[in-house]
Each structure stands twice: as structure tokens, then as C-alpha cells.
Design a protein around this motif. Structure first.
Motif, PDB file in Angstrom:
ATOM      1  N   PHE A   1       0.869  -1.209  -0.106  1.00  0.00           N
ATOM      2  CA  PHE A   1      -0.096   0.103   0.009  1.00  0.00           C
ATOM      3  C   PHE A   1       1.046   1.124   0.096  1.00  0.00           C
ATOM      4  O   PHE A   1       0.576   2.265  -0.460  1.00  0.00           O
ATOM      5  CB  PHE A   1      -1.058   0.214   1.297  1.00  0.00           C
ATOM      6  N   GLN A   2       1.980   1.237   0.839  1.00  0.00           N
ATOM      7  CA  GLN A   2       3.005   2.355   0.834  1.00  0.00           C
ATOM      8  C   GLN A   2       3.829   2.631  -0.271  1.00  0.00           C
ATOM      9  O   GLN A   2       4.213   3.622  -0.509  1.00  0.00           O
ATOM     10  CB  GLN A   2       3.640   2.190   1.923  1.00  0.00           C
TER      11      GLN A   2
ATOM     12  N   THR B   1       1.484 -17.311  -7.016  1.00  0.00           N
ATOM     13  CA  THR B   1       1.186 -15.688  -7.507  1.00  0.00           C
ATOM     14  C   THR B   1      -0.282 -15.650  -7.895  1.00  0.00           C
ATOM     15  O   THR B   1      -0.872 -14.664  -7.717  1.00  0.00           O
ATOM     16  CB  THR B   1       2.277 -15.654  -8.565  1.00  0.00           C
ATOM     17  N   MET B   2      -0.654 -16.509  -8.487  1.00  0.00           N
ATOM     18  CA  MET B   2      -2.030 -16.373  -9.247  1.00  0.00           C
ATOM     19  C   MET B   2      -2.844 -16.551  -8.043  1.00  0.00           C
ATOM     20  O   MET B   2      -4.033 -15.923  -8.362  1.00  0.00           O
ATOM     21  CB  MET B   2      -2.279 -17.974 -10.175  1.00  0.00           C
ATOM     22  N   LEU B   3      -2.968 -17.462  -7.105  1.00  0.00           N
ATOM     23  CA  LEU B   3      -3.817 -17.170  -5.868  1.00  0.00           C
ATOM     24  C   LEU B   3      -3.927 -15.817  -5.497  1.00  0.00           C
ATOM     25  O   LEU B   3      -5.067 -15.278  -5.368  1.00  0.00           O
ATOM     26  CB  LEU B   3      -3.363 -18.273  -5.056  1.00  0.00           C
ATOM     27  N   GLY B   4      -2.815 -15.171  -5.302  1.00  0.00           N
ATOM     28  CA  GLY B   4      -2.968 -13.882  -4.899  1.00  0.00           C
ATOM     29  C   GLY B   4      -3.413 -12.939  -5.570  1.00  0.00           C
ATOM     30  O   GLY B   4      -4.103 -12.225  -5.180  1.00  0.00           O
ATOM     31  N   VAL B   5      -3.366 -12.914  -6.852  1.00  0.00           N
ATOM     32  CA  VAL B   5      -3.788 -12.008  -7.937  1.00  0.00           C
ATOM     33  C   VAL B   5      -5.463 -12.345  -7.859  1.00  0.00           C
ATOM     34  O   VAL B   5      -6.030 -11.271  -8.127  1.00  0.00           O
ATOM     35  CB  VAL B   5      -3.301 -12.533  -9.420  1.00  0.00           C
ATOM     36  N   ILE B   6      -5.689 -13.316  -8.049  1.00  0.00           N
ATOM     37  CA  ILE B   6      -7.269 -13.835  -7.982  1.00  0.00           C
ATOM     38  C   ILE B   6      -8.182 -13.258  -6.723  1.00  0.00           C
ATOM     39  O   ILE B   6      -9.030 -12.833  -6.964  1.00  0.00           O
ATOM     40  CB  ILE B   6      -7.447 -15.204  -8.313  1.00  0.00           C
ATOM     41  N   THR B   7      -7.291 -13.541  -5.691  1.00  0.00           N
ATOM     42  CA  THR B   7      -8.077 -13.069  -4.562  1.00  0.00           C
ATOM     43  C   THR B   7      -8.328 -11.466  -4.429  1.00  0.00           C
ATOM     44  O   THR B   7      -9.006 -11.006  -4.235  1.00  0.00           O
ATOM     45  CB  THR B   7      -7.336 -13.712  -3.142  1.00  0.00           C
TER      46      THR B   7
ATOM     47  N   LEU C   1       4.171 -15.214  -0.780  1.00  0.00           N
ATOM     48  CA  LEU C   1       4.139 -14.783  -2.132  1.00  0.00           C
ATOM     49  C   LEU C   1       2.674 -14.465  -2.528  1.00  0.00           C
ATOM     50  O   LEU C   1       2.235 -13.409  -3.265  1.00  0.00           O
ATOM     51  CB  LEU C   1       4.444 -15.964  -3.118  1.00  0.00           C
ATOM     52  N   THR C   2       1.792 -15.380  -1.887  1.00  0.00           N
ATOM     53  CA  THR C   2       0.289 -14.761  -2.272  1.00  0.00           C
ATOM     54  C   THR C   2      -0.193 -13.630  -1.564  1.00  0.00           C
ATOM     55  O   THR C   2      -0.693 -12.901  -2.409  1.00  0.00           O
ATOM     56  CB  THR C   2      -0.498 -15.989  -1.660  1.00  0.00           C
ATOM     57  N   VAL C   3       0.304 -13.276  -0.217  1.00  0.00           N
ATOM     58  CA  VAL C   3      -0.136 -12.066   0.249  1.00  0.00           C
ATOM     59  C   VAL C   3       0.623 -11.063  -0.678  1.00  0.00           C
ATOM     60  O   VAL C   3      -0.115  -9.940  -0.748  1.00  0.00           O
ATOM     61  CB  VAL C   3       0.218 -12.140   1.980  1.00  0.00           C
ATOM     62  N   PHE C   4       1.738 -11.033  -1.009  1.00  0.00           N
ATOM     63  CA  PHE C   4       2.375  -9.954  -1.662  1.00  0.00           C
ATOM     64  C   PHE C   4       1.649  -9.551  -2.955  1.00  0.00           C
ATOM     65  O   PHE C   4       1.493  -8.318  -3.204  1.00  0.00           O
ATOM     66  CB  PHE C   4       3.742 -10.689  -2.150  1.00  0.00           C
ATOM     67  N   PHE C   5       1.422 -10.432  -3.808  1.00  0.00           N
ATOM     68  CA  PHE C   5       0.723 -10.319  -5.115  1.00  0.00           C
ATOM     69  C   PHE C   5      -0.674  -9.789  -4.636  1.00  0.00           C
ATOM     70  O   PHE C   5      -1.303  -9.031  -5.539  1.00  0.00           O
ATOM     71  CB  PHE C   5       0.800 -11.423  -6.051  1.00  0.00           C
ATOM     72  N   CYS C   6      -1.195 -10.371  -3.797  1.00  0.00           N
ATOM     73  CA  CYS C   6      -2.578  -9.784  -3.462  1.00  0.00           C
ATOM     74  C   CYS C   6      -2.566  -8.578  -2.869  1.00  0.00           C
ATOM     75  O   CYS C   6      -3.619  -7.529  -3.267  1.00  0.00           O
ATOM     76  CB  CYS C   6      -3.335 -10.767  -2.214  1.00  0.00           C
ATOM     77  N   GLY C   7      -1.696  -8.216  -2.340  1.00  0.00           N
ATOM     78  CA  GLY C   7      -1.449  -6.771  -1.876  1.00  0.00           C
ATOM     79  C   GLY C   7      -1.262  -5.738  -2.971  1.00  0.00           C
ATOM     80  O   GLY C   7      -1.780  -4.660  -3.147  1.00  0.00           O
TER      81      GLY C   7
ATOM     82  N   SER D   1      -4.022  -2.849  -3.599  1.00  0.00           N
ATOM     83  CA  SER D   1      -3.403  -1.295  -3.897  1.00  0.00           C
ATOM     84  C   SER D   1      -3.774  -0.811  -4.919  1.00  0.00           C
ATOM     85  O   SER D   1      -3.760   0.571  -5.098  1.00  0.00           O
ATOM     86  CB  SER D   1      -2.054  -1.430  -3.401  1.00  0.00           C
ATOM     87  N   HIS D   2      -4.025  -1.475  -6.273  1.00  0.00           N
ATOM     88  CA  HIS D   2      -3.999  -0.894  -7.619  1.00  0.00           C
ATOM     89  C   HIS D   2      -5.455  -0.833  -7.981  1.00  0.00           C
ATOM     90  O   HIS D   2      -6.105   0.172  -8.546  1.00  0.00           O
ATOM     91  CB  HIS D   2      -3.127  -1.746  -8.551  1.00  0.00           C
TER      92      HIS D   2
END
Length: 369
Positions: free
Chosen positions: A28-29, A155-161, A206-212, A216-217
Motif C-alpha cells: 500500500f505504501q 502468485t496466481m492465487l494472490g492475484v485472483i483473491t 508470495l500469495t499475500v504479496f501479489f494480493c497486496g 492497492s491498484h
């Protein structure tokens, strides 16, 4: 017998659970434009660089530790040590960098640190899931395939969530125009990505990273202004608390006298192991930071996009610090309970703590000198 290390292991290996707050806050930052512009460089440093560092550390400990009397370690232990000490913790360096003044350097250090953590954990899990005492080409290919499977699916799980959270807040009535509901949904969806990753034995980091990144976007811009401010400060506060929690537990575990008694009979060996690990960590960092920076600079067109030598040194130094991930993975590999009565395992755990404390203290102090 003090059971602090066992509690510490459970809390810190789910440090990945606390890391959820830190990664969410970080995404977010951080200035996302700089992050995505340098995404290829970040991936090279965080993924390819971690594999290079792991290989060098594993090869080094295989050669040096066999000459020391530290007990019986097999090929799986040596590879696990490489993954354990390939995990960096650049939080101290980020505290003295200003992303407005040095946007390129900040995005590279932050991005590499996160991708590095994820890659190290995925690599460690892949190593533990195979019988490496009998290596053949088929096992090697299966190992590489499993590594990329974990990396890509996480990565895909984070993006989808993240996309799902944006859709829920934008389209569904119960999540709109209420600060309480919007903030709760953002936090719960981010936490859901972590829990789903753990449920399917993927990389929570990794999942939380790409979910974030996705949240944020997209999600963050679909909520009210009040919710944006609340979310920003909530994640910043939780990140700060999680950071304190992690370092307090590292310090408390270092004060546990029980495991130090197992290595008190041979302090020279313990010092030698810690020194070798520190040397290999520095060599492993240098082996990919400077060569990869040289290759990256060859394809960059504009001078301001290139990584100068001074910045390369900062990136190298930022990655020398080791943190709670290394300690958690060391406990996972070298003990299945709070204490270990095997001398070799005790040496590896105490050496890991020594490396973490030394690199953190030195890493914190030198930037201010």
C-alpha cells in the motif's frame, strides 16, 4: 525446561502470518509505478539471485562443514542450509532509505526482499518434500517443476483473491459506502489469500504479496476516502506491531540457555560455523548482485534507469541481514521440538541465531555511522 523455542517456532513460522500485515502495508505504501517499471530487475534479484545465493552457500557448507566436527549432516541438510541463509531481511536498510529521494533504490531493495523471502520459503519447502539422498535427473526435473509450480500457483492465487476483493467492494451492496465494512473486507480478503495458500500448501508470503499489489491498484481505489485513510493507517500500525513482535521473539529465543549448553563444550566450532556462514552469505550476495546489475545495465537505455556501483553496494549490503525467516526455517529443519539434543543440530540453531543477531545489529548501526 524452558519451552520458549517451541512457542517461538510456532509463532515465527507463522511469522508468515504476521508478515501478512507487513507485506500488505508495504504494497500500500510503496510507489507502484517504480515497482512495476523495475519488476524484471526485482524478479532477477529476488528469484534468480536467491537460487544463486542458495547454490553457493550449499556448496560452501558442504566443503567446509565436512572438515569440522559438527555431527552428521546429509545432502538434504546442506541444501536446506542454503535456502535458510538465502532468505534476507532488509527492513533495517529500508528505514534509512527515502523512496521519494531514491525511488529506484528503494523499489529494488523492497521488492527484492519480498520476492527473496517467498523464493526462499518455496525453495525450502521443495527441498523438504524430496528424498535427496538418491539424486537422479528425474528427481532433479521433478524438483525444479515443483518449485515453479509453487511459485506460479501462489502468485496466481494472490492475484485472483485481490481481483475478487475489488469486485466484491465495487459490485456488491453489502461492501459499499461503509468504512467499517470496506476496511474489514480488505483485511479479511488479504488474510483469506494467506489462509488459502496455507490450505493448499503454497507460499503464503508470495500469495499475500501479489494480493497486496492487486488490492492497492484496484480495491483501494474503489473505497471511500475515509476507508482509504483508515486502511492506510491500520496496515501501518499492524505492520509496526508485527515487526516489534518478531524481534522480541528473536531476542527472547537468543536468551534461552538450554540449547547453548549443548555447544558449550566446543565454542571454537560454533564460532567457526557462524564465521563460515557469514562469509558465504557475503560471497553469495556478491555473486549475483554485481553480475546481474552489469547485465541489467546493458539493456537499460537511459542513465537514470541504470544501477550505479554505489547503489549496487547498497543492494548487496541490504541483503546481508538475516531475520526471523532464517530462524523459523532453521528450527523447522533441525528440530521437531523446542530443543534438540543432537550436537550438530544445536550448533546449527545457535549459529543461525548468532548470524541473525550479528547481521541485524551491524546492519542497523553502519548506515548511521
Amino acid at each position: 525446561m524452558w519451552t520458549m523455542p517451541f512457542v517461538f517456532f510456532n509463532a515465527i513460522l507463522d511469522y508468515l502470518q504476521n508478515k501478512f500485515y507487513k507485506l500488505s502495508n508495504g504494497m500500500f505504501q510503496v510507489k507502484k509505478k517504480q515497482f512495476f517499471v523495475n519488476f524484471t530487475t526485482i524478479t532477477l534479484f529476488g528469484a534468480v539471485g536467491t537460487l544463486i545465493s542458495c547454490g553457493i552457500i550449499s556448496l560452501g557448507v558442504t566443503q567446509f562443514f565436512k572438515k569440522l566436527d559438527i555431527g552428521s549432516l546429509d545432502i538434504g541438510d546442506y541444501l536446506a542450509i542454503g535456502a535458510i541463509f538465502a532468505a534476507t531481511d532488509s527492513v533495517c536498510t529500508l528505514q534509512v532509505l527515502n523512496q521519494d529521494e531514491t525511488p529506484l533504490l528503494y523499489s529494488l531493495v523492497f521488492g527484492e526482499g519480498v520476492v527473496n523471502d517467498a523464493t526462499s520459503v518455496v525453495l525450502f519447502n521443495a527441498i523438504q518434500s524430496f528424498d535427496l539422498n538418491h539424486i537422479d535427473p528425474r528427481i532433479g526435473l521433478h524438483f525444479i517443476g515443483n518449485f515453479f509450480y509453487l511459485f506460479l500457483t501462489s502468485t496466481m492465487l494472490g492475484v485472483i483473491t485481490g481481483l475478487l476483493s475489488a469486485y466484491i467492494i465495487k459490485k456488491l451492496y453489502f461492501g459499499r459506502h461503509s468504512t467499517d465494512r470496506e476496511v474489514a473486507l480488505m483485511m479479511l480478503m488479504a488474510y483469506l489469500s494467506y489462509m488459502m495458500a496455507e490450505l493448499f500448501y503454497l507460499s503464503g508470503i508470495l500469495t499475500v504479496f501479489f494480493c497486496g499489489i492487486v488490492m492497492s491498484h484496484y480495491t483501494w481505489h474503489n473505497v471511500t476516502e475515509c476507508s482509504r485513510i483508515t486502511t492506510k493507517h491500520a496496515f501501518a500500525t499492524l505492520s509496526f506491531v508485527a515487526e516489534i513482535f518478531i524481534f522480541v521473539y528473536v531476542g527472547m529465543d537468543a536468551l534461552d540457555i538450554e540449547k547453548w549448553r549443548f555447544v558449550s563444550g566446543s565454542p571454537g566450532t560454533s564460532v567457526a560455523v557462524s564465521s563460515i556462514l557469514l562469509g558465504l552469505i557475503m560471497a553469495g550476495r556478491a555473486a549475483f548482485v554485481f553480475p546481474l546489475s552489469f547485465l541489467i545495465n546493458l539493456v537499460k537505455k537511459f542513465p537514470k534507469e541504470k544501477i550505479n556501483f554505489r547503489q549496487q553496494v547498497v543492494i548487496w549490503w541490504a541483503g546481508l541481514m538475516r531475520g526471523a525467516v532464517s530462524i523459523a526455517l532453521a528450527y523447522n529443519q533441525f528440530t521437531m521440538s523446542g530443543h534438540t539434543q543432537l550436537r550438530g543440530n544445536a550448533i546449527m540453531i545457535t549459529s543461525t541465531i548468532t548470524v541473525v543477531l550479528f547481521s541485524t545489529v551491524v546492519g542497523c548501526l553502519l548506515p548511521f555511522l
